[in-house]
Design an enzyme around this catalytic site. Structure first.
Site, PDB file in Angstrom:
ATOM      1  N   ARG A  31      40.083  42.266  36.163  1.00  0.00           N
ATOM      2  CA  ARG A  31      40.166  43.719  35.979  1.00  0.00           C
ATOM      3  C   ARG A  31      41.596  44.135  35.633  1.00  0.00           C
ATOM      4  O   ARG A  31      42.547  43.641  36.228  1.00  0.00           O
ATOM      5  CB  ARG A  31      39.696  44.450  37.241  1.00  0.00           C
ATOM      6  CG  ARG A  31      38.273  44.139  37.559  1.00  0.00           C
ATOM      7  CD  ARG A  31      37.584  45.161  38.444  1.00  0.00           C
ATOM      8  NE  ARG A  31      36.265  44.642  38.775  1.00  0.00           N
ATOM      9  CZ  ARG A  31      35.235  44.617  37.932  1.00  0.00           C
ATOM     10  NH1 ARG A  31      35.349  45.131  36.732  1.00  0.00           N
ATOM     11  NH2 ARG A  31      34.076  44.093  38.297  1.00  0.00           N
ATOM     12  N   ASP A  32      41.694  45.055  34.672  1.00  0.00           N
ATOM     13  CA  ASP A  32      43.001  45.612  34.309  1.00  0.00           C
ATOM     14  C   ASP A  32      43.548  46.389  35.502  1.00  0.00           C
ATOM     15  O   ASP A  32      42.824  47.129  36.173  1.00  0.00           O
ATOM     16  CB  ASP A  32      42.858  46.531  33.098  1.00  0.00           C
ATOM     17  CG  ASP A  32      44.187  46.865  32.457  1.00  0.00           C
ATOM     18  OD1 ASP A  32      44.434  46.425  31.319  1.00  0.00           O
ATOM     19  OD2 ASP A  32      44.986  47.576  33.111  1.00  0.00           O
ATOM     20  N   VAL A  96      51.929  42.685  27.143  1.00  0.00           N
ATOM     21  CA  VAL A  96      51.913  41.347  27.747  1.00  0.00           C
ATOM     22  C   VAL A  96      51.637  40.355  26.619  1.00  0.00           C
ATOM     23  O   VAL A  96      50.573  40.415  25.975  1.00  0.00           O
ATOM     24  CB  VAL A  96      50.841  41.221  28.851  1.00  0.00           C
ATOM     25  CG1 VAL A  96      50.864  39.814  29.447  1.00  0.00           C
ATOM     26  CG2 VAL A  96      51.067  42.264  29.943  1.00  0.00           C
ATOM     27  N   HIS A 100      45.128  38.712  24.969  1.00  0.00           N
ATOM     28  CA  HIS A 100      44.104  39.184  25.898  1.00  0.00           C
ATOM     29  C   HIS A 100      43.190  40.148  25.159  1.00  0.00           C
ATOM     30  O   HIS A 100      43.620  40.918  24.311  1.00  0.00           O
ATOM     31  CB  HIS A 100      44.717  39.853  27.133  1.00  0.00           C
ATOM     32  CG  HIS A 100      45.750  40.881  26.811  1.00  0.00           C
ATOM     33  ND1 HIS A 100      47.039  40.550  26.486  1.00  0.00           N
ATOM     34  CD2 HIS A 100      45.675  42.228  26.776  1.00  0.00           C
ATOM     35  CE1 HIS A 100      47.729  41.657  26.256  1.00  0.00           C
ATOM     36  NE2 HIS A 100      46.922  42.696  26.408  1.00  0.00           N
ATOM     37  N   HIS A 102      40.767  43.281  25.624  1.00  0.00           N
ATOM     38  CA  HIS A 102      40.319  44.368  26.499  1.00  0.00           C
ATOM     39  C   HIS A 102      38.830  44.605  26.253  1.00  0.00           C
ATOM     40  O   HIS A 102      38.413  44.754  25.098  1.00  0.00           O
ATOM     41  CB  HIS A 102      41.035  45.681  26.170  1.00  0.00           C
ATOM     42  CG  HIS A 102      42.515  45.702  26.417  1.00  0.00           C
ATOM     43  ND1 HIS A 102      43.087  46.338  27.494  1.00  0.00           N
ATOM     44  CD2 HIS A 102      43.545  45.188  25.719  1.00  0.00           C
ATOM     45  CE1 HIS A 102      44.406  46.222  27.437  1.00  0.00           C
ATOM     46  NE2 HIS A 102      44.707  45.528  26.365  1.00  0.00           N
TER      47      HIS A 102
HETATM   48  P1  DGP Z   1      48.407  45.448  26.321  1.00  0.00           P
HETATM   49  O1  DGP Z   1      49.005  46.795  26.135  1.00  0.00           O
HETATM   50  O2  DGP Z   1      47.263  45.205  25.345  1.00  0.00           O
HETATM   51  O3  DGP Z   1      49.442  44.344  26.297  1.00  0.00           O
HETATM   52  O4  DGP Z   1      47.732  45.466  27.746  1.00  0.00           O
HETATM   53  C1  DGP Z   1      48.214  44.799  28.862  1.00  0.00           C
HETATM   54  C2  DGP Z   1      47.362  45.232  30.013  1.00  0.00           C
HETATM   55  O5  DGP Z   1      47.659  44.395  31.114  1.00  0.00           O
HETATM   56  C3  DGP Z   1      47.596  46.660  30.469  1.00  0.00           C
HETATM   57  O6  DGP Z   1      46.419  47.419  30.211  1.00  0.00           O
HETATM   58  C4  DGP Z   1      47.847  46.567  31.950  1.00  0.00           C
HETATM   59  C5  DGP Z   1      47.483  45.154  32.285  1.00  0.00           C
HETATM   60  N1  DGP Z   1      48.342  44.541  33.286  1.00  0.00           N
HETATM   61  C6  DGP Z   1      49.688  44.465  33.266  1.00  0.00           C
HETATM   62  N2  DGP Z   1      50.141  43.812  34.340  1.00  0.00           N
HETATM   63  C7  DGP Z   1      49.024  43.443  35.052  1.00  0.00           C
HETATM   64  C8  DGP Z   1      48.846  42.720  36.272  1.00  0.00           C
HETATM   65  O7  DGP Z   1      49.773  42.268  36.931  1.00  0.00           O
HETATM   66  N3  DGP Z   1      47.552  42.562  36.690  1.00  0.00           N
HETATM   67  C9  DGP Z   1      46.481  43.052  35.976  1.00  0.00           C
HETATM   68  N4  DGP Z   1      45.267  42.837  36.495  1.00  0.00           N
HETATM   69  N5  DGP Z   1      46.627  43.719  34.817  1.00  0.00           N
HETATM   70  C10 DGP Z   1      47.889  43.918  34.367  1.00  0.00           C
END
Ligand code: DGP
Length: 117
Positions: A31-32, A96, A100, A102
């Site tokens: 989960r995000d 990140v 990944h 979404h």
């Molecule tokens: P993007 O903008 O496409 O790189 O999305 C990265 C996503 O990663 C963002 O929606 C928030 C999520 N995210 C960042 N750090 C963490 C974390 O430590 N744990 C989780 N579960 N999600 C994270």
């Protein structure tokens, strides 16, 4: 194939906790941390690739995208509908740099403003 300073490699390794939705030997779905929809799951390959332009073998990329269907079914959004987003590099605000996918759903969405997540 891991990158030591990568947040999602640490999540894959279990060094940073996450809420797991699906896992097998090749991918992890979790989960995000900042959900934008009732269902907001990230799917990552366990191998590190910076983004979709990072020379991912066809078979590995195909496996990653076939996992979308499994996650949608597990989350109960396969029939109602969902959106799949892969932000890539700066203009798309990829934050990140471990590829990944979404998977967003669980409520009606707008038609899709390309400037938004
Ligand atoms: P993007 O903008 O496409 O790189 O999305 C990265 C996503 O990663 C963002 O929606 C928030 C999520 N995210 C960042 N750090 C963490 C974390 O430590 N744990 C989780 N579960 N999600 C994270």
């Amino acid at each position: 194939m891991r990158k030591d300073d990568c947040l999602f490699c640490k999540i894959v390794a279990g060094e940073i906790p996450s809420t797991k939705v699906y896992e097998d030997d090749r991918v992890l779905a979790f989960r995000d941390v900042n959900p934008q929809m009732p269902t907001h799951v990230l799917i990552v390959p366990k191998n590190h690739y910076d983004n979709i332009g990072d020379g991912i073998p066809d078979e590995e990329l195909g496996y990653l995208f076939n996992t979308v269907r499994k996650v949608a079914e597990l989350e109960g959004v396969a029939e109602s509908g969902y959106r799949v987003i892969v932000n890539t590099n700066d203009d798309a605000q990829q934050s990140v740099h471990h590829i990944h996918v979404h998977v967003l759903g669980g409520a009606p969405m707008n038609s899709g403003d390309p400037s938004q997540k």
